[in-house]
Motif scaffolding. Structure first.
Motif, PDB file in Angstrom:
ATOM      1  N   MET A 391       0.619  -0.961   0.109  1.00 15.47           N
ATOM      2  CA  MET A 391      -0.381  -0.077  -0.268  1.00 15.47           C
ATOM      3  C   MET A 391       0.972   1.257  -0.714  1.00 15.47           C
ATOM      4  SD  MET A 391      -3.005  -0.233   0.390  1.00 15.47           S
ATOM      5  CE  MET A 391      -3.904   1.033   0.413  1.00 15.47           C
ATOM      6  N   ASP A 392       0.835   2.124  -0.310  1.00 15.87           N
ATOM      7  CA  ASP A 392       1.297   3.845  -0.738  1.00 15.87           C
ATOM      8  C   ASP A 392       1.058   4.131   0.591  1.00 15.87           C
ATOM      9  OD1 ASP A 392       1.034   3.701  -2.776  1.00 15.87           O
ATOM     10  OD2 ASP A 392      -1.042   5.487  -3.084  1.00 15.87           O
ATOM     11  N   ALA A 393       2.538   4.619   1.452  1.00 17.21           N
ATOM     12  CA  ALA A 393       2.522   5.082   2.712  1.00 17.21           C
ATOM     13  C   ALA A 393       2.490   5.657   3.089  1.00 17.21           C
ATOM     14  CB  ALA A 393       4.348   4.422   2.870  1.00 17.21           C
ATOM     15  N   PHE A 394       2.634   6.964   2.476  1.00 15.62           N
ATOM     16  CA  PHE A 394       1.420   7.830   2.894  1.00 15.62           C
ATOM     17  C   PHE A 394       0.712   8.155   2.116  1.00 15.62           C
ATOM     18  CE2 PHE A 394       6.439   8.391   2.444  1.00 15.62           C
ATOM     19  CZ  PHE A 394       6.495   8.985   4.226  1.00 15.62           C
ATOM     20  N   PHE A 478       3.038  10.862  -7.199  1.00 15.48           N
ATOM     21  CA  PHE A 478       4.672  11.161  -7.463  1.00 15.48           C
ATOM     22  C   PHE A 478       5.582  10.921  -5.939  1.00 15.48           C
ATOM     23  CE2 PHE A 478       2.897  16.126  -9.105  1.00 15.48           C
ATOM     24  CZ  PHE A 478       2.630  14.815 -10.544  1.00 15.48           C
ATOM     25  N   VAL A 479       4.521  11.596  -4.362  1.00 16.96           N
ATOM     26  CA  VAL A 479       5.736  10.423  -3.557  1.00 16.96           C
ATOM     27  C   VAL A 479       5.459   9.576  -3.161  1.00 16.96           C
ATOM     28  CG1 VAL A 479       5.471  10.837  -1.186  1.00 16.96           C
ATOM     29  CG2 VAL A 479       5.098  13.123  -2.297  1.00 16.96           C
ATOM     30  N   ASN A 480       4.515   8.847  -3.638  1.00 19.96           N
ATOM     31  CA  ASN A 480       4.853   7.351  -2.933  1.00 19.96           C
ATOM     32  C   ASN A 480       5.009   6.103  -4.428  1.00 19.96           C
ATOM     33  OD1 ASN A 480       2.819   6.388  -0.593  1.00 19.96           O
ATOM     34  ND2 ASN A 480       2.074   8.312  -1.679  1.00 19.96           N
ATOM     35  N   ARG A 481       5.327   7.266  -5.337  1.00 21.40           N
ATOM     36  CA  ARG A 481       5.989   6.798  -6.900  1.00 21.40           C
ATOM     37  C   ARG A 481       7.642   6.837  -7.028  1.00 21.40           C
ATOM     38  NH1 ARG A 481       1.465   7.883 -11.549  1.00 21.40           N
ATOM     39  NH2 ARG A 481      -0.294   6.704 -10.265  1.00 21.40           N
ATOM     40  N   GLY A 482       7.922   7.757  -5.705  1.00 16.06           N
ATOM     41  CA  GLY A 482       9.209   8.228  -5.632  1.00 16.06           C
ATOM     42  C   GLY A 482       9.559   8.502  -7.045  1.00 16.06           C
TER      43      GLY A 482
END
Length: 521
Positions: A391-394, A478-482
């Motif tokens: 799961m997305d960490a954020f 953007f954040v969770n996919r690096g």
């Protein structure tokens, strides 16, 4: 159970008191767990004091009041300090929320009306309060349900999603007769039934700030007293967002007493509907027609008798400690099949805690971890999905504060602690967008990107302004996919939308990175 080919978990008994899984708590997280359980073929029961599932969070009350307060400000026909409109909106919203909850199960093809009835794949909803008794001979958990028709429910797997409860200081006179209808917490404020001429609010967190905006717009004078040096401090909110929200409150006429949130004496009104007083640590005495103490919320695990199930007792805050990654409750020994999700969780890998977005993600993690085979059979890894995908960490988080606050990832403060001088930030104002040329926006609304200078990787996105809650999903991706600031430039169209702030901020980050690279060379 054989009616669904992928139903992999054997029903323990045909008796109505035995289920594949039991969910304690029928709020939004418990409802989502029950829905997922039905999707993967489980026979699920939910115990809730209301006897009905409600996918809307407890916080929907403040969202309704915020909408009413916005209408009061925009529409001169709505008389300030009149509660009739608020009560009507609250009642209507509750009806719609119950209907929406039933539709969730219909859309998932796992049942019909979960409020009024039950079909094969809908959860059984049992009205009452749950408390663990122990484990039976088969190892299933025995849970006593205290209600109109007391019963004992058996299930080999239990999910705890009991949510949170208001934090009440023992020193405050909540139980005094004269204080009834004058002092409130974040649970009881819905019953205020009026808009006072002056309301005193204790606290500087999300709930306190939210109600400060609400009552000011409804026409009340508002005094906000907090121990911290800025609003939303310590709430995983970026420092620039915090500053903007505080400035907006003061601009609207809210009196903010920073560093003066300790209440040393409370004098309730002499008669119902009168004015009471609050003395602060600084010696200042505030007279007000209502007092809202909004000092946060704790987990609602007390009273579940979790020790009888071999679990560690709740923490003083009312939360339950869990395994950081799996959300399995910490036990005193032996195999544990109790999972915890939502506001009752203390700390886990899904961040930040205490918010609905996070709780829903935790519910998915818990169900998938409890029944991995049934999950894989229902949601096979196809396309780009792979075994073990996380799961997305954020999860994206939105706060209904004034025009809107939304955030995902880490704040600038947290990023600098972890990465030092490699952290860069870039911001863009709503007023700089093409859409703002058509629909002007206040100059204090903005988007901020937190990124690594050496790679351009985006670590956090923070928004204060209109439609923030509708825009933050871009940031979450953007954040969770690096992804990097260049991905922003390639994927956000410069159309006539407020999304243009992403593009402008990313361009500024690119310029800054070019300068940073030149300096390093």
């Amino acid at each position: 159970m054989a009616s669904r080919a992928h139903r992999l978990v054997r029903r323990l008994s045909s008796a109505a008191s035995s289920y594949d899984a039991l969910v304690i708590g029928g709020g939004p997280v418990g409802t989502e767990i029950a829905r997922l359980g039905g999707l993967i073929g489980l026979d699920v029961a939910v115990v809730d004091p209301r006897g009905a599932l409600l996918a809307a969070p407890t916080g929907y009350v403040s969202k309704v009041l915020l909408d009413v307060s916005n209408c009061a400000e925009r529409n001169s026909r709505v008389v300030p300090r009149e509660w009739t409109h608020a009560k009507y909106a609250l009642d209507a919203t509750a009806v719609r929320a119950l209907a929406m909850t039933a539709d969730l199960f219909q859309d998932s093809s796992v049942g019909a009306d979960v409020v009024a009835g039950r079909t094969e794949f809908a959860p059984t909803v049992i009205q009452g309060r749950a408390a663990f008794k122990g484990r039976d001979a088969s190892g299933s958990y025995e849970v006593q349900v205290h209600g109109a028709a007391p019963t004992v429910v058996h299930a080999p797997t239990v999910f705890i999603a009991t949510g949170s409860a208001s934090t009440r200081l023992p020193s405050l006179p909540f139980d005094e007769a004269n204080a009834t209808g004058w002092i409130f917490d974040s649970d009881s404020i819905v019953g205020i039934g009026r808009v006072p001429e002056h309301i005193f609010i204790q606290g500087g967190g999300l709930i306190a700030v939210e109600y400060a905006f609400i009552f000011e717009r409804l026409g009340a004078k508002v005094t906000l007293a907090l121990r911290e040096e800025r609003v939303l401090q310590g709430k995983d909110v970026d420092i620039d967002i915090s500053a903007a929200v505080g400035a907006r409150l003061e601009e609207r006429g809210v009196e903010i007493r920073y560093g003066d949130g300790n209440v040393v004496k409370v004098t309730p009104p002499a008669e119902h509907g009168g004015v009471g007083s609050v003395e602060l640590g600084s010696g200042t005495v505030v007279e007000a027609g209502a007092f809202l103490s909004a000092l946060g919320r704790g987990g609602a695990a007390k009273g579940l008798n979790v020790e009888n199930a071999g679990l560690r007792p709740p923490l003083p805050s009312g939360h339950l400690a869990v395994d950081y990654n799996s959300l399995v409750a910490e036990s005193t020994g032996g195999d544990c099949r109790v999972f915890v999700a939502g506001d009752t969780v203390k700390d886990c890998a899904i961040y930040p805690g205490g918010l609905l977005s996070t709780g829903l993600a935790q519910g998915h993690v818990a169900v998938r971890g409890a029944f991995p085979e049934a999950w894989r059979a229902t949601f096979p890894p196809v396309g780009r999905r792979v075994e073990g995908s996380k799961m997305d960490a954020f999860p994206a988080v939105a706060f209904w504060i004034d025009d809107g606050v939304a955030t995902v990832g880490v704040t600038e403060q947290a990023a600098r602690m972890a990465h030092g001088d490699d952290i860069g930030t870039a911001s863009a104002k709503y007023s700089e967008t093409v859409k703002a040329c058509v629909q002007p926006r206040p100059d204090d609304e903005f988007l901020k990107i937190v990124y690594l200078k050496t790679s351009g990787s985006i670590l956090g996105v923070h928004i204060f302004g209109k439609d923030a809650s509708e825009m933050i999903n871009h940031g979450a991706a953007f954040v969770n996919r690096g992804q990097t600031i260049w991905d922003v430039i390639h994927s956000i169209p410069p159309a006539v939308t407020y999304d243009e702030v992403f593009l402008r901020a990313a361009r500024r980050a690119c310029y800054s990175m070019a300068q940073f690279s030149g300096e390093r060379a």
